[in-house]
Design a protein around this motif. Sequence first.
Motif, mmCIF file in Angstrom:
data_model
loop_
_atom_site.group_PDB
_atom_site.id
_atom_site.type_symbol
_atom_site.label_atom_id
_atom_site.label_comp_id
_atom_site.label_asym_id
_atom_site.label_seq_id
_atom_site.Cartn_x
_atom_site.Cartn_y
_atom_site.Cartn_z
ATOM 1 N N UNK A 24 0.778 -1.229 0.000
ATOM 2 C CA UNK A 24 0.000 0.000 0.000
ATOM 3 C C UNK A 24 0.817 1.291 0.000
ATOM 4 N N UNK A 25 2.124 1.213 -0.038
ATOM 5 C CA UNK A 25 2.944 2.410 0.072
ATOM 6 C C UNK A 25 3.296 3.081 -1.233
ATOM 7 N N UNK A 26 2.859 2.548 -2.356
ATOM 8 C CA UNK A 26 3.265 3.068 -3.659
ATOM 9 C C UNK A 26 2.048 3.350 -4.536
ATOM 10 N N UNK A 27 1.470 4.538 -4.449
ATOM 11 C CA UNK A 27 0.276 4.836 -5.249
ATOM 12 C C UNK A 27 0.569 4.887 -6.745
ATOM 13 N N UNK A 28 1.819 5.090 -7.130
ATOM 14 C CA UNK A 28 2.149 5.140 -8.553
ATOM 15 C C UNK A 28 2.047 3.767 -9.221
ATOM 16 N N UNK A 29 1.926 2.719 -8.453
ATOM 17 C CA UNK A 29 1.773 1.385 -9.018
ATOM 18 C C UNK A 29 0.331 1.054 -9.394
ATOM 19 N N UNK A 31 -3.279 1.557 -11.366
ATOM 20 C CA UNK A 31 -3.714 2.104 -12.656
ATOM 21 C C UNK A 31 -4.255 3.519 -12.479
ATOM 22 N N UNK A 32 -4.208 4.306 -13.532
ATOM 23 C CA UNK A 32 -4.600 5.712 -13.449
ATOM 24 C C UNK A 32 -6.077 5.904 -13.099
ATOM 25 N N UNK A 33 -6.933 4.964 -13.473
ATOM 26 C CA UNK A 33 -8.356 5.130 -13.207
ATOM 27 C C UNK A 33 -8.758 4.737 -11.784
ATOM 28 N N UNK A 34 -7.829 4.202 -10.991
ATOM 29 C CA UNK A 34 -8.116 3.818 -9.611
ATOM 30 C C UNK A 34 -7.406 4.805 -8.681
ATOM 31 N N UNK A 35 -8.160 5.351 -7.739
ATOM 32 C CA UNK A 35 -7.581 6.283 -6.770
ATOM 33 C C UNK A 35 -8.053 5.910 -5.376
ATOM 34 N N UNK A 36 -7.123 5.566 -4.522
ATOM 35 C CA UNK A 36 -7.430 5.247 -3.125
ATOM 36 C C UNK A 36 -6.661 6.251 -2.276
ATOM 37 N N UNK A 37 -7.378 6.979 -1.440
ATOM 38 C CA UNK A 37 -6.801 8.107 -0.717
ATOM 39 C C UNK A 37 -5.647 7.736 0.214
ATOM 40 N N UNK A 38 -5.720 6.593 0.862
ATOM 41 C CA UNK A 38 -4.708 6.290 1.861
ATOM 42 C C UNK A 38 -3.482 5.585 1.286
ATOM 43 N N UNK A 39 -3.482 5.289 0.001
ATOM 44 C CA UNK A 39 -2.285 4.727 -0.620
ATOM 45 C C UNK A 39 -1.189 5.785 -0.615
ATOM 46 N N UNK A 40 -0.043 5.450 -0.110
ATOM 47 C CA UNK A 40 1.073 6.371 -0.087
ATOM 48 C C UNK A 40 0.978 7.418 0.998
ATOM 49 N N UNK A 41 0.056 7.251 1.930
ATOM 50 C CA UNK A 41 -0.111 8.230 2.998
ATOM 51 C C UNK A 41 1.080 8.166 3.958
ATOM 52 N N UNK A 42 1.230 9.190 4.793
ATOM 53 C CA UNK A 42 2.336 9.164 5.767
ATOM 54 C C UNK A 42 2.317 7.948 6.688
ATOM 55 N N UNK A 43 1.136 7.411 6.948
ATOM 56 C CA UNK A 43 1.062 6.219 7.802
ATOM 57 C C UNK A 43 1.753 5.041 7.122
ATOM 58 N N UNK A 44 1.478 4.835 5.843
ATOM 59 C CA UNK A 44 2.137 3.726 5.157
ATOM 60 C C UNK A 44 3.618 4.003 4.965
ATOM 61 N N UNK A 45 3.999 5.254 4.760
ATOM 62 C CA UNK A 45 5.421 5.595 4.628
ATOM 63 C C UNK A 45 6.161 5.374 5.944
ATOM 64 N N UNK A 46 5.469 5.549 7.074
ATOM 65 C CA UNK A 46 6.099 5.338 8.380
ATOM 66 C C UNK A 46 6.472 3.880 8.603
ATOM 67 N N UNK A 47 5.859 2.974 7.857
ATOM 68 C CA UNK A 47 6.158 1.554 8.012
ATOM 69 C C UNK A 47 7.555 1.193 7.501
ATOM 70 N N UNK A 48 8.234 2.120 6.846
ATOM 71 C CA UNK A 48 9.605 1.865 6.393
ATOM 72 C C UNK A 48 10.541 1.581 7.561
#
Length: 125
Positions: A24-29, A31-48
């Motif tokens: 869930x950490x890479x919203x660029x992966x 497709x362009x027609x799908x948008x999920x708000x929490x993809x790439x959010x700071x919460x998922x980035x914190x999991x690094x």
Amino acid sequence: MLSKQNTLQIKGIAILCIIIFHLFGFPDRLPENIHIDWFGSPITKALQICVPIYLFMAGYGLQCTYQNRNTKWNDILNRIKKTYKFFWWVAIPFIILGIVAGYYHIDTLGGGRTGFKYFWFQKYI
């Protein structure tokens, strides 16, 4: 001091967080027609942070193991050989799968632009 059970639990949580981050950490992966708000959010980035936690716990466990016994260089070299043996058992099928799927290109294996980037290990085979 952490027990072996505690470190296994912490490593298990770290592995789950790593999986969640990679899913869930890479919203660029997406497709362009799908948008999920929490993809790439700071919460998922914190999991690094889970990768360093996992590596620390693994190193802590090794240190505790080697602290209580007389370790020789031969023991350490055998552990390194074992690690690389398992690495290649996992890496080779995925490399072959990448070639079949078209992610790696056969014509660049000899050191072309993408061949050098992805097949740096070729000289060791």
